[in-house]
Enzyme design. Sequence first.
Site, PDB file in Angstrom:
ATOM      1  N   VAL A  62       4.101 -18.515 -10.418  1.00 14.05           N
ATOM      2  CA  VAL A  62       3.012 -17.655 -10.889  1.00 14.05           C
ATOM      3  C   VAL A  62       2.181 -18.404 -11.930  1.00 14.05           C
ATOM      4  O   VAL A  62       2.735 -19.147 -12.746  1.00 14.05           O
ATOM      5  CB  VAL A  62       3.589 -16.374 -11.549  1.00 14.05           C
ATOM      6  CG1 VAL A  62       2.492 -15.495 -12.115  1.00 14.05           C
ATOM      7  CG2 VAL A  62       4.444 -15.601 -10.571  1.00 14.05           C
ATOM      8  N   CYS A  63       0.864 -18.197 -11.913  1.00 17.63           N
ATOM      9  CA  CYS A  63      -0.006 -18.681 -12.989  1.00 17.63           C
ATOM     10  C   CYS A  63      -1.100 -17.635 -13.205  1.00 17.63           C
ATOM     11  O   CYS A  63      -0.932 -16.480 -12.834  1.00 17.63           O
ATOM     12  CB  CYS A  63      -0.574 -20.071 -12.678  1.00 17.63           C
ATOM     13  SG  CYS A  63      -1.776 -20.084 -11.338  1.00 17.63           S
ATOM     14  N   ARG A  64      -2.234 -18.038 -13.766  1.00 19.71           N
ATOM     15  CA  ARG A  64      -3.296 -17.070 -14.052  1.00 19.71           C
ATOM     16  C   ARG A  64      -3.997 -16.613 -12.781  1.00 19.71           C
ATOM     17  O   ARG A  64      -4.203 -15.426 -12.571  1.00 19.71           O
ATOM     18  CB  ARG A  64      -4.316 -17.670 -15.036  1.00 19.71           C
ATOM     19  CG  ARG A  64      -5.348 -16.669 -15.529  1.00 19.71           C
ATOM     20  CD  ARG A  64      -6.337 -17.304 -16.471  1.00 19.71           C
ATOM     21  NE  ARG A  64      -7.235 -18.213 -15.770  1.00 19.71           N
ATOM     22  CZ  ARG A  64      -8.372 -17.848 -15.166  1.00 19.71           C
ATOM     23  NH1 ARG A  64      -8.753 -16.587 -15.183  1.00 19.71           N
ATOM     24  NH2 ARG A  64      -9.125 -18.733 -14.556  1.00 19.71           N
ATOM     25  N   GLY A  66      -3.519 -18.542  -9.460  1.00 21.99           N
ATOM     26  CA  GLY A  66      -2.889 -19.054  -8.243  1.00 21.99           C
ATOM     27  C   GLY A  66      -3.050 -20.546  -8.018  1.00 21.99           C
ATOM     28  O   GLY A  66      -2.386 -21.122  -7.169  1.00 21.99           O
ATOM     29  N   MET A  90      -1.775 -13.855 -12.180  1.00 24.44           N
ATOM     30  CA  MET A  90      -1.677 -12.704 -13.076  1.00 24.44           C
ATOM     31  C   MET A  90      -2.967 -11.899 -13.126  1.00 24.44           C
ATOM     32  O   MET A  90      -2.951 -10.725 -13.485  1.00 24.44           O
ATOM     33  CB  MET A  90      -1.282 -13.166 -14.496  1.00 24.44           C
ATOM     34  CG  MET A  90       0.151 -13.671 -14.595  1.00 24.44           C
ATOM     35  SD  MET A  90       1.403 -12.455 -14.091  1.00 24.44           S
ATOM     36  CE  MET A  90       1.340 -11.289 -15.455  1.00 24.44           C
TER      37      MET A  90
END
Length: 98
Positions: A62-64, A66, A90
């Site tokens: 997961v990141c901000r 993708g 996110m």
Amino acid sequence: MKEITPNEVELIVNEGTSANIIDVRETDEVAQGKIPGAVNIPLGLVEFRMNELDKSKEYIMVCRSGGRSGRACQFLESQGFNVTNMTGGMLAWEGETE
């Protein structure tokens, strides 16, 4: 690269199933909220901390948005890990955060 939607991840988290979620955002980004139970390993440290991961387990990255998690997936896949990228990151997460 395998992908999973934020809604699918939320279902896994809500079921209480053992989800191995790795958040590759920077520490200050994670401080604003992360998926409950997610482990923070910033993208720049993934190569140095991959010894903490188990190749027999599946991980959701997961990141901000993708992008960084996609790069982490590509790298970890090349090292023999079973990883899936959460699309939209996110920014698309509607579930609870901690």
